[in-house]
Write a protein that holds these residues in place. Structure first.
Motif, PDB file in Angstrom:
ATOM      1  N   GLU A  85       0.833  -1.199   0.000  1.00  0.00           N
ATOM      2  CA  GLU A  85       0.000   0.000   0.000  1.00  0.00           C
ATOM      3  C   GLU A  85       0.871   1.253   0.000  1.00  0.00           C
ATOM      4  O   GLU A  85       0.545   2.249  -0.653  1.00  0.00           O
ATOM      5  CB  GLU A  85      -0.910   0.002   1.228  1.00  0.00           C
ATOM      6  N   ARG A  86       1.975   1.193   0.722  1.00  0.00           N
ATOM      7  CA  ARG A  86       2.861   2.370   0.818  1.00  0.00           C
ATOM      8  C   ARG A  86       3.765   2.497  -0.399  1.00  0.00           C
ATOM      9  O   ARG A  86       4.000   3.606  -0.898  1.00  0.00           O
ATOM     10  CB  ARG A  86       3.707   2.239   2.097  1.00  0.00           C
ATOM     11  N   TRP A  87       4.290   1.352  -0.892  1.00  0.00           N
ATOM     12  CA  TRP A  87       5.198   1.376  -2.040  1.00  0.00           C
ATOM     13  C   TRP A  87       4.766   0.315  -3.056  1.00  0.00           C
ATOM     14  O   TRP A  87       5.333  -0.788  -3.117  1.00  0.00           O
ATOM     15  CB  TRP A  87       6.632   1.113  -1.596  1.00  0.00           C
ATOM     16  N   PRO A  88       3.742   0.615  -3.852  1.00  0.00           N
ATOM     17  CA  PRO A  88       3.179  -0.379  -4.778  1.00  0.00           C
ATOM     18  C   PRO A  88       4.139  -0.834  -5.867  1.00  0.00           C
ATOM     19  O   PRO A  88       3.924  -1.892  -6.468  1.00  0.00           O
ATOM     20  CB  PRO A  88       1.972   0.359  -5.383  1.00  0.00           C
ATOM     21  N   ASP A  89       5.212  -0.078  -6.104  1.00  0.00           N
ATOM     22  CA  ASP A  89       6.155  -0.466  -7.153  1.00  0.00           C
ATOM     23  C   ASP A  89       7.273  -1.365  -6.629  1.00  0.00           C
ATOM     24  O   ASP A  89       8.100  -1.844  -7.413  1.00  0.00           O
ATOM     25  CB  ASP A  89       6.774   0.779  -7.797  1.00  0.00           C
ATOM     26  N   HIS A  90       7.323  -1.609  -5.330  1.00  0.00           N
ATOM     27  CA  HIS A  90       8.353  -2.471  -4.760  1.00  0.00           C
ATOM     28  C   HIS A  90       8.033  -3.944  -5.027  1.00  0.00           C
ATOM     29  O   HIS A  90       6.875  -4.301  -5.288  1.00  0.00           O
ATOM     30  CB  HIS A  90       8.478  -2.248  -3.255  1.00  0.00           C
ATOM     31  N   LYS A  91       9.041  -4.783  -4.927  1.00  0.00           N
ATOM     32  CA  LYS A  91       8.869  -6.220  -5.112  1.00  0.00           C
ATOM     33  C   LYS A  91       8.967  -6.927  -3.766  1.00  0.00           C
ATOM     34  O   LYS A  91       9.513  -6.374  -2.792  1.00  0.00           O
ATOM     35  CB  LYS A  91       9.917  -6.761  -6.085  1.00  0.00           C
ATOM     36  N   PHE A  92       8.464  -8.192  -3.730  1.00  0.00           N
ATOM     37  CA  PHE A  92       8.389  -8.907  -2.460  1.00  0.00           C
ATOM     38  C   PHE A  92       8.751 -10.376  -2.635  1.00  0.00           C
ATOM     39  O   PHE A  92       8.344 -11.019  -3.600  1.00  0.00           O
ATOM     40  CB  PHE A  92       6.982  -8.795  -1.867  1.00  0.00           C
ATOM     41  N   ILE A  93       9.521 -10.859  -1.679  1.00  0.00           N
ATOM     42  CA  ILE A  93       9.810 -12.291  -1.566  1.00  0.00           C
ATOM     43  C   ILE A  93       9.495 -12.670  -0.128  1.00  0.00           C
ATOM     44  O   ILE A  93      10.093 -12.133   0.806  1.00  0.00           O
ATOM     45  CB  ILE A  93      11.283 -12.613  -1.880  1.00  0.00           C
ATOM     46  N   GLY A  94       8.527 -13.558   0.060  1.00  0.00           N
ATOM     47  CA  GLY A  94       8.157 -13.991   1.400  1.00  0.00           C
ATOM     48  C   GLY A  94       8.196 -15.497   1.498  1.00  0.00           C
ATOM     49  O   GLY A  94       7.983 -16.191   0.513  1.00  0.00           O
ATOM     50  N   GLU A  95       8.477 -16.011   2.689  1.00  0.00           N
ATOM     51  CA  GLU A  95       8.651 -17.460   2.835  1.00  0.00           C
ATOM     52  C   GLU A  95       7.420 -18.231   2.374  1.00  0.00           C
ATOM     53  O   GLU A  95       7.508 -19.130   1.557  1.00  0.00           O
ATOM     54  CB  GLU A  95       8.953 -17.836   4.281  1.00  0.00           C
ATOM     55  N   GLU A  96       6.245 -17.890   2.883  1.00  0.00           N
ATOM     56  CA  GLU A  96       5.053 -18.662   2.531  1.00  0.00           C
ATOM     57  C   GLU A  96       4.626 -18.378   1.099  1.00  0.00           C
ATOM     58  O   GLU A  96       4.234 -19.269   0.351  1.00  0.00           O
ATOM     59  CB  GLU A  96       3.917 -18.346   3.508  1.00  0.00           C
ATOM     60  N   GLU A  97       4.719 -17.125   0.676  1.00  0.00           N
ATOM     61  CA  GLU A  97       4.375 -16.758  -0.692  1.00  0.00           C
ATOM     62  C   GLU A  97       5.301 -17.453  -1.688  1.00  0.00           C
ATOM     63  O   GLU A  97       4.872 -17.995  -2.710  1.00  0.00           O
ATOM     64  CB  GLU A  97       4.493 -15.240  -0.848  1.00  0.00           C
ATOM     65  N   SER A  98       6.597 -17.475  -1.380  1.00  0.00           N
ATOM     66  CA  SER A  98       7.565 -18.061  -2.298  1.00  0.00           C
ATOM     67  C   SER A  98       7.496 -19.581  -2.307  1.00  0.00           C
ATOM     68  O   SER A  98       7.802 -20.219  -3.307  1.00  0.00           O
ATOM     69  CB  SER A  98       8.980 -17.607  -1.919  1.00  0.00           C
ATOM     70  N   TYR A  99       7.113 -20.177  -1.181  1.00  0.00           N
ATOM     71  CA  TYR A  99       6.968 -21.638  -1.144  1.00  0.00           C
ATOM     72  C   TYR A  99       5.911 -22.089  -2.143  1.00  0.00           C
ATOM     73  O   TYR A  99       6.031 -23.119  -2.788  1.00  0.00           O
ATOM     74  CB  TYR A  99       6.578 -22.086   0.260  1.00  0.00           C
TER      75      TYR A  99
END
Length: 282
Positions: A58-72
């Motif tokens: 919401e704060r930085w919509p152009d940033h990317k994300f790698i999360g443990e559960e999401e990436s699994y």
């Protein structure tokens, strides 16, 4: 850059503390397994990761994300030059479900493929570790440094031997352990990669080693160790690779070299025995 990173830190700290409150108050949850019998997950892993990623997007919509559960589920993305948040909602979930206090929330920020910001929060011990690249490492706002150890004989190694239950890593861990035990002052296995790194950074341990991990296990903690004056390398030799982390973290580079010399001998013995076994089978 520095002012921008401080803005990221100021924004994420309240999120992390709120997530910590969720962990401390957790109860009546089911434990699931992610393929390996030792790799556990709870609804709180997913809940905390969702909360953190949602707020950051919401704060930085152009940033990317790698999360443990999401990436699994979806696979780990390769790093780009874009700001990338790498999140472990609960590192040390096996400790968490057993009521042990060595578990934490870990958030790392990588910009231009460089580790730039690290935040680790253990709400059970009320310990908040932070680091910004080039600005040092802190525990609850106080500057921390490693203990500066160089004598391997007096060093306590936090060795994540629990991963040896996996057939993929059994020989690697056991060969190295056999060689290391002849030279070190003591050994521990805490069950949390991120906390293991922070314990080196804060001077509680001289060394931490773990192989076969993921970016979210190292994105925050490795930066914190380095900013505390410690040294991190790839345990196979060479530069540390965040996207394929097999690491040895030590209080000093000198100490790292002593560990690596012993481990190279262990790896050589393991490979020679493999060659002998193949010849015998032929």
């Amino acid at each position: 850059m520095a002012n921008g990173v401080q803005e990221y830190l100021d924004f994420v700290l309240p999120l992390v503390k709120d997530a910590g409150k969720e962990l401390v108050s957790a109860k009546d949850y089911e434990v699931e397994f992610k393929g390996e019998d030792f790799d556990v997950v709870t609804i709180y892993d997913r809940k905390i990761e969702d909360i953190l990623i949602k707020k950051l997007k919401e704060r930085w919509p152009d940033h990317k994300f790698i999360g443990e559960e999401e990436s699994y589920i979806n696979g780990v993305s390769e790093l780009t030059n874009s700001p990338t948040w790498i999140i472990d909602p609960i590192d040390g979930t096996a400790n968490f479900v057993r009521g042990l206090k060595d578990s934490c929330i870990s958030i790392g920020l990588v910009i231009n493929k460089e580790q730039t910001l690290g935040v680790v929060y253990n709400p059970f011990m009320n310990e908040l570790y932070t680091a910004i690249q080039g600005q040092g490492a802190f525990l609850n706002g106080n500057r921390i440094v490693t203990n500066g150890a160089t004598d391997i004989k007096k060093s306590v190694l936090n060795y994540e031997i629990s991963l040896a239950v996996s057939s993929k890593y059994y020989e690697l861990y056991m060969y190295r352990l056999k060689h290391l035990l002849k030279h070190i002052g003591g050994i521990r296995s805490m069950g949390s990669a991120v906390m293991g790194l922070c314990y080196v950074a804060s001077g509680r341990m001289e060394a931490y080693q773990c192989d076969g991990l993921y970016p979210w296990d190292a994105a925050a903690g490795v930066l914190i160790v380095r900013e505390a004056g410690g040294y991190v390398c790839d345990s196979r030799g060479g530069e540390f690779n965040l996207m394929d982390p097999n690491f040895l973290a030590t209080a000093t580079k000198n100490l790292s070299e002593k560990f690596m010399e012993i481990e190279r001998k262990a790896d050589e013995e393991r490979e020679n025995n493999r060659i002998k076994e193949r010849k015998f089978q032929i």
